[in-house]
Design an enzyme around this catalytic site. Sequence first.
Site, PDB file in Angstrom:
ATOM      1  CB  SER A 560       5.149  -2.441   1.978  1.00  0.00           C
ATOM      2  OG  SER A 560       5.083  -4.023   1.689  1.00  0.00           O
ATOM      3  CG  HIS A 674       1.510  -3.445  -1.836  1.00  0.00           C
ATOM      4  ND1 HIS A 674       1.194  -3.315  -0.439  1.00  0.00           N
ATOM      5  CD2 HIS A 674       2.979  -3.696  -1.739  1.00  0.00           C
ATOM      6  CE1 HIS A 674       2.063  -3.326   0.277  1.00  0.00           C
ATOM      7  NE2 HIS A 674       3.092  -3.407  -0.351  1.00  0.00           N
TER       8      HIS A 674
END
Length: 706
Positions: A560, A674
Amino acid sequence: MRRKFQGLAVAALALVSGPMAWAEEDPYLWLEEVDGRQAIEWVKKQNAQTQAHLAESDLYKSLYADALAALSAEDRLPEISQKGDWLYENHHSKANPRGLYRRIPADKFDRGSDSWETVLDIDALSGAENKKWVFKGMNCEDDAQTRCLVALSEGGGDAVELREFNARDKQFVKDGFFSPSAKQSAEWLDADTLLIASALGKDAATSSGYARTIKVWQRGKLLDDAKALLEVSKDSVWVAPHAIGSGDSRTLILNEALDFWHSRNFIYRDGRVLPLPLPDSAVIEGALDGALVVKLNKDWKVGGKYWPLGSLVLVSLDALVNGSAEVSALVTPSKTEVVNSAAVSEAGVLVTMLDDVKGRAYFYRRGDKGFTKTPIAFPDNGQLAIATYSDASGNAYLTWENFVTPPTLYRYRAQADKLDRLLVQSPTFDGSKFKIEQYFAESADGTKVPYFAVMAKDIELDGDNPTHIFSYGGFRNALLPSYSGSYEPLNGAYGKLWLERGGVYVLANIRGGAEYGPAWHAAALRENRVKSYEDFAAVAEDLIARRITRPQRLSIEGRSNGGLLVGASMARRPDLFNAVICGVPLLDMKRYHKLLAGASWMGEYGNPDTDDWDFIKAYSPYQNLKADTKYPSVFFFTSTRDDRVHPGHARKMAARMEAMGQDVEYFENLEGGHKGSATHEQLAHRVALMYTHLWTALRPKAKREG
């Protein structure tokens, strides 16, 4: 394995030497079409190549077996949450890879696992509805848990479907509350009323893709007909309702995020929405005795008195509603010790602290003369986390672990000030062979940056040890010592897959995180982002100076924002590393704010459509690749169903690097959100691919005889 890009003639545009040469004509925009036919064909081809290059080897098969065993151990600590007198967890197993949502009476939890009862079988639900459901939580209105909202995500993204559920009867409520999949949240107002914020519908979403309106939704009515309670600008990030406190102290807070780090708060009281004049950087942690427990992320001067950033303070709720502020201190941080988390109950406030990144815990108990601070004795040199707690009694469950010691679950009984050790996870590797050192590297501006190194006790400091650095450096997120396989987003199964095979594992606590409180985060915001990258490089150079490793034996990993970190570090210092793991990353910082939730992060990075681009372009990985440079071998991974960080970042970076003849591997899971994976099997596959890539790229030294 080096791949040559096969495909479009436009790839030639990407071969122009030097950064930014093609800034106005990105040849890989088609890869931003998440489910576009051409993009998915590219993804499938890349996955097939990665499978052939990495997953057919004996090394991969061995790593996969070890990873799956570590991640699927039956005695892994349950990830519990307390609701009334019950403890709940979503239990994953080989028979139930998506999970059994189950519960046990809290007073029977330390008597073994026989009393667990299944509340909802996620695998059975997925099979019956032919959807890959991922459980995202349950929120109940009553102690008997007859009126609850279950959140389900198809594929693991942030968008969820809300369904009313009766946990006592263990079934969904016929004709109960139901809201189709969207980025949304809800709180119970009473048995027949919800406060809901949903991004579903025309003009319902902010520019960041989150809800912009909170509505009062009555049972039996259509959501479209629900009364709007609070509507915010599309330029805000989101609006959401939050319930804090319990019983008579239960308070409904409406939060409008202005950006990721600044917000306006309102209270919903007697049918009215009333503003709370708190600093827009402050965070409400809970409610206690008519006061809000508030964490300050900037200095606050009020009533002629100064309250430093990082403090926990008590602020009179009635005074706030009347437009003033009455503040008293609860916790004031020191130079090295800062607040990490707080759990507010009717009995007091449980606070975990970080002392040079090592965990501490205290209970602040109410008394006639204010609060008394009681330290809670935990082992040193580890991570402390509050798993869950009772709003009423203050009794809490906490976990403790470090790099070589398996997670242990404790119960803290607040009234008795008693700590009981309940469960210890079985080891997934032999931690007795390794030692933990904490070092401090000096960054470019002289800042001392801490990092942990886990290595064999008999390590030879010959500069030839394969070494892997994990870091993040953003969003006020502290990286803490954690055990292999206990907390996947940090470490996967590095004990068996890395340490026991001769590697050194490093956790770098660079600026941008929260290891030393809000100031440590603020030091790397916006135009100062490069300080994170300078810190990261300083850790690498310190490892080399200590002769632990050298560039040819050094690999890095981030996910991320951490994917941006390693992407930028690779582009800035390709000489310093030999292999990279870049997961669910941000990489095209010229367009990040236009993709999915990207606009919500402009408070962290800046707005590339303004003069902010002058400092962003200096590090944006996608724009700073150079055709005449040899980059480290890189493994990208992402998820098609990541609705937070767009998979186009990883896709475009991989395609461009392949076109430049770089050494690239790419893996995109078709679900997982995610996190990148939805089951232990998916996670073990990806982790094994990663470590196969690392061991192949670093080619560790052969074992010496004798």
